[in-house]
Write a protein that holds these residues in place. Structure first.
Motif, mmCIF file in Angstrom:
data_model
loop_
_atom_site.group_PDB
_atom_site.id
_atom_site.type_symbol
_atom_site.label_atom_id
_atom_site.label_comp_id
_atom_site.label_asym_id
_atom_site.label_seq_id
_atom_site.Cartn_x
_atom_site.Cartn_y
_atom_site.Cartn_z
ATOM 1 N N GLU A 86 0.830 -1.207 0.000
ATOM 2 C CA GLU A 86 0.000 0.000 0.000
ATOM 3 C C GLU A 86 0.865 1.259 0.000
ATOM 4 O O GLU A 86 0.520 2.257 -0.634
ATOM 5 N N ASP A 142 -6.081 -9.283 -4.724
ATOM 6 C CA ASP A 142 -4.716 -8.769 -4.567
ATOM 7 C C ASP A 142 -4.100 -9.281 -3.262
ATOM 8 O O ASP A 142 -2.951 -9.718 -3.242
ATOM 9 N N LYS A 143 -4.874 -9.224 -2.196
ATOM 10 C CA LYS A 143 -4.375 -9.673 -0.886
ATOM 11 C C LYS A 143 -4.075 -11.168 -0.910
ATOM 12 O O LYS A 143 -3.102 -11.624 -0.312
ATOM 13 N N TYR A 200 2.576 1.417 -3.669
ATOM 14 C CA TYR A 200 1.623 1.687 -4.749
ATOM 15 C C TYR A 200 0.425 2.441 -4.174
ATOM 16 O O TYR A 200 -0.691 1.922 -4.141
ATOM 17 N N GLN A 201 0.665 3.653 -3.747
ATOM 18 C CA GLN A 201 -0.345 4.443 -3.050
ATOM 19 C C GLN A 201 -1.588 4.716 -3.888
ATOM 20 O O GLN A 201 -2.663 4.925 -3.342
ATOM 21 N N ASP A 202 -1.447 4.719 -5.191
ATOM 22 C CA ASP A 202 -2.578 5.040 -6.065
ATOM 23 C C ASP A 202 -3.453 3.821 -6.373
ATOM 24 O O ASP A 202 -4.357 3.891 -7.182
ATOM 25 N N ARG A 203 -3.181 2.715 -5.712
ATOM 26 C CA ARG A 203 -3.856 1.458 -6.013
ATOM 27 C C ARG A 203 -4.663 0.979 -4.815
ATOM 28 O O ARG A 203 -4.143 0.914 -3.711
ATOM 29 N N GLU A 204 -5.897 0.628 -5.052
ATOM 30 C CA GLU A 204 -6.762 0.072 -4.002
ATOM 31 C C GLU A 204 -6.648 -1.450 -4.062
ATOM 32 O O GLU A 204 -6.896 -2.055 -5.107
ATOM 33 N N LEU A 205 -6.266 -2.074 -2.952
ATOM 34 C CA LEU A 205 -6.112 -3.531 -2.935
ATOM 35 C C LEU A 205 -7.469 -4.236 -2.858
ATOM 36 O O LEU A 205 -8.302 -3.882 -2.020
ATOM 37 N N THR A 206 -7.645 -5.226 -3.708
ATOM 38 C CA THR A 206 -8.845 -6.052 -3.667
ATOM 39 C C THR A 206 -8.543 -7.302 -2.838
ATOM 40 O O THR A 206 -7.384 -7.562 -2.483
ATOM 41 N N SER A 207 -9.560 -8.082 -2.554
ATOM 42 C CA SER A 207 -9.323 -9.340 -1.829
ATOM 43 C C SER A 207 -8.471 -10.284 -2.673
ATOM 44 O O SER A 207 -7.658 -11.044 -2.141
#
Length: 61
Positions: free
Chosen positions: A35, A47-48, A38-45
């Motif tokens: 996070e 991705d996790k 890659y601050q501009d990226r929202e992690l999805t489940s």
């Protein structure tokens, strides 16, 4: 889904963590690093889940 560059960067970070601290990072630490990196990226489940898989793969001796 993580792209190849992101996955490679995470794997390198995990390896550096292991060299520095002589132990594997926790999943939370990997997610926090990702996070931050890659601050501009929202992690999805998904991705996790990918991050957990990369951690598992890089935690093997």
């Amino acid at each position: 889904m993580l792209n190849t560059d992101e996955a490679s960067a995470l794997a390198n970070w995990i390896q550096n963590w292991k060299k520095t601290y002589k132990e594997n990072p926790k999943l939370n630490e990997c997610i926090t690093w990702f996070e931050w990196k890659y601050q501009d990226r929202e992690l999805t489940s998904s991705d996790k889940s990918s991050i957990a898989t990369i951690l598992r793969y890089n935690s093997e001796e």
